[in-house]
Structure formats: C-alpha cells, structure tokens
Design an enzyme around this catalytic site. Sequence first.
Site, PDB file in Angstrom:
ATOM      1  N   GLU A 148       0.539  -3.674 -27.055  1.00 23.96           N
ATOM      2  CA  GLU A 148       1.856  -3.418 -26.478  1.00 23.96           C
ATOM      3  C   GLU A 148       2.943  -3.391 -27.546  1.00 23.96           C
ATOM      4  O   GLU A 148       3.028  -4.272 -28.402  1.00 23.96           O
ATOM      5  CB  GLU A 148       2.205  -4.479 -25.434  1.00 23.96           C
ATOM      6  N   GLU A 154      11.069  -9.899 -29.646  1.00 22.01           N
ATOM      7  CA  GLU A 154       9.763 -10.467 -29.330  1.00 22.01           C
ATOM      8  C   GLU A 154       8.715 -10.208 -30.405  1.00 22.01           C
ATOM      9  O   GLU A 154       7.651 -10.826 -30.394  1.00 22.01           O
ATOM     10  CB  GLU A 154       9.283  -9.942 -27.971  1.00 22.01           C
ATOM     11  N   ASP A 181       5.997   0.097 -22.750  1.00 23.91           N
ATOM     12  CA  ASP A 181       6.668  -0.602 -21.655  1.00 23.91           C
ATOM     13  C   ASP A 181       8.135  -0.173 -21.670  1.00 23.91           C
ATOM     14  O   ASP A 181       8.830  -0.355 -22.675  1.00 23.91           O
ATOM     15  CB  ASP A 181       6.523  -2.110 -21.870  1.00 23.91           C
ATOM     16  N   THR A 182       8.610   0.373 -20.563  1.00 17.70           N
ATOM     17  CA  THR A 182       9.969   0.912 -20.533  1.00 17.70           C
ATOM     18  C   THR A 182      11.034  -0.164 -20.701  1.00 17.70           C
ATOM     19  O   THR A 182      12.149   0.138 -21.143  1.00 17.70           O
ATOM     20  CB  THR A 182      10.232   1.685 -19.237  1.00 17.70           C
ATOM     21  N   PHE A 183      10.736  -1.416 -20.359  1.00 19.30           N
ATOM     22  CA  PHE A 183      11.701  -2.497 -20.600  1.00 19.30           C
ATOM     23  C   PHE A 183      12.012  -2.593 -22.093  1.00 19.30           C
ATOM     24  O   PHE A 183      13.172  -2.679 -22.503  1.00 19.30           O
ATOM     25  CB  PHE A 183      11.153  -3.830 -20.082  1.00 19.30           C
ATOM     26  N   HIS A 184      10.986  -2.573 -22.906  1.00 19.95           N
ATOM     27  CA  HIS A 184      11.171  -2.660 -24.353  1.00 19.95           C
ATOM     28  C   HIS A 184      11.717  -1.353 -24.920  1.00 19.95           C
ATOM     29  O   HIS A 184      12.538  -1.352 -25.844  1.00 19.95           O
ATOM     30  CB  HIS A 184       9.850  -3.025 -25.026  1.00 19.95           C
ATOM     31  N   ARG A 213      14.539  -6.703 -15.675  1.00 22.65           N
ATOM     32  CA  ARG A 213      13.280  -7.354 -15.296  1.00 22.65           C
ATOM     33  C   ARG A 213      13.070  -7.413 -13.780  1.00 22.65           C
ATOM     34  O   ARG A 213      12.165  -8.093 -13.310  1.00 22.65           O
ATOM     35  CB  ARG A 213      13.187  -8.778 -15.860  1.00 22.65           C
ATOM     36  N   GLU A 242       5.704  -4.146 -13.974  1.00 21.05           N
ATOM     37  CA  GLU A 242       5.946  -5.498 -14.467  1.00 21.05           C
ATOM     38  C   GLU A 242       7.378  -5.905 -14.145  1.00 21.05           C
ATOM     39  O   GLU A 242       8.317  -5.151 -14.377  1.00 21.05           O
ATOM     40  CB  GLU A 242       5.713  -5.574 -15.970  1.00 21.05           C
TER      41      GLU A 242
END
Length: 293
Positions: A148, A154, A181-184, A213, A242
């Site tokens: 990931e 992070e 991951d689209t959040f990141h 989130r 997620e």
Amino acid sequence: MPIEVACHLNVLVPDLSEPGLSGALTALAELGYSHVVLPPIDPGSAPLAEWAALFRDHGVAPITLGGQAPGADVSAADPGDQERGAAALRRLVDATVELGGDQMNGVSYGLFGRAETVPGREAFERAARSLGAVADHAHAHGVTMTFEVLNRYETAMLNTAQQALDFIATSGSAHLRVHLDTFHMAVEEADMLGAVRSAVPVLGYLELGQSGRGPLGSGSVDPVAVVREALSAGYQGRIGVEAFSRSVLAGDASDMLAIWREPFTDGRSLAEEAIAIIRRAEAAAGSSDSTAS
C-alpha cells in the site's frame, strides 16, 4: 461478472472476536461483498482454522495485511533484520492460504509511522528486492501480494503511484502488485485519476477511502470518477472500501491511525452506501464503454 468488492472489517467491528466477527461477515455477505480485509493478525496465535470455517460458511473470503516491526524490517541495513522481516511476511502468506484467502495487502516495505528522515535509495532497493522475493513465494502458493502507498505522515518510503511503479521495477518480480488508496492519494497526488490510470497494469487493489475517513458519499474524493477511470483503463481487480471511526475502532488502533473523531457510527449503513456507489460507477463505466464502441 461484477467486479469483486471488499470491505475492511473495522468498518463494522473493532476486531475478530465473536460474536462481532460472525455478525460482520453476515452483514457483508448480505450486502454483496465478496471479501473482507482483516486487521493485522499474529499467525502464531490466531485461530486460523476456526476463522477459515467462518469465512467459508459466510461466503466472504479474507484479505490479510502484512507489516514490519523493529528488528524485522526488510528495509533495514542489518541483514538479520531484513531476513526476519521477510520471514514474517512468508509466515503471513502461509496463514493467508490456511484462512482460505488469495490476497495479502499491507505496508510490508518498512515500518509504519512518520519518519524522522527520508529513507535512502539503498533502503528503497533493499525493501523492493525483499518484497519481490516474497511476492514470488506468495504467487507460488496462490496468493497475490500487494503493497500500500501511504501519505507522508504514515511513511517516508512510498507516497505516490510513480514511486510505486519504480518500486515494482526495482523489485525484479513479475508478481508484486500495487495497492492504491484514495484517502492517501488525496494528500499526495496532483492528478488522482491520472495516477490511477498509470498504475493499472500493476494495480492489484484499488481502495476507496474518503478524505475524512467517513462515508464514501461525503468528502473531497470522487469515488465514482475514480472507479470509472480505473475500469475504463482496463482494471479488473478488486475494489476495497475503508473507513474508520473512533466509535467502532479500538482505542489503540484509533490513536495509531489518528482517528480522533466519529465520522460515522453505523458501519453497516456505510458499507451499504459504499457498495451501491461502486455498483453505480461500474454500471456507468460499462455504459461508457458500450457507447464508445
């Protein structure tokens, strides 16, 4: 066939204890999810056979998460640390097979958490070569291994899709895959859709996480556009959901992930909305392809 969709277990429950696990698997199966992403497990102490029976009975397959620890880190300069890190990942591959899974995600290239300094190229290359070897081992056992890409808070190792492509090229493996991951991506990518498209040839997992989130329908990420872009570029892998809330996630995990608020309180409703959004995007992508042809 509809694209397979996975949901992180922590959307619904804090851990794999009963009766929460069975209830979560029942809910996901009813909503149409094919897979569940597990929080990190210890293969040496986990009741693998018991969990495998639950996954099998509910028709929801597990995806495991691999990580590294101090003294067992494939990016470390010490060869012993490197080998212990790789051995931990190989043990998780074996556990994944025992659980009935065929995919292992995770932050497997180094330690999770904000770094004090930027890792050197040597650390990058050590991690890539080690993960390439583990990915080949996993492939031989019927497991796809992904890594990931995280935001800068992070990890300092891999923050963009372009870095991930470099990592795969350096790994020497034909089997290692990328997990976006689209959040990141909302933090790091100047062009999220372009980044997704560029990674499709080696993309093994596309995860949808909102900027806050919380629910996929509320935030700065456009999940429909992301799914349509990936599918139009030829992506045929799994799509994940997620979301994290302090009302669901365990306290120590909330602290580690900096989940200070409660963006949702009903995980089942969030999962229901999310898969509906994905299916609408999938249908729209199919319609666009038909029109184009």
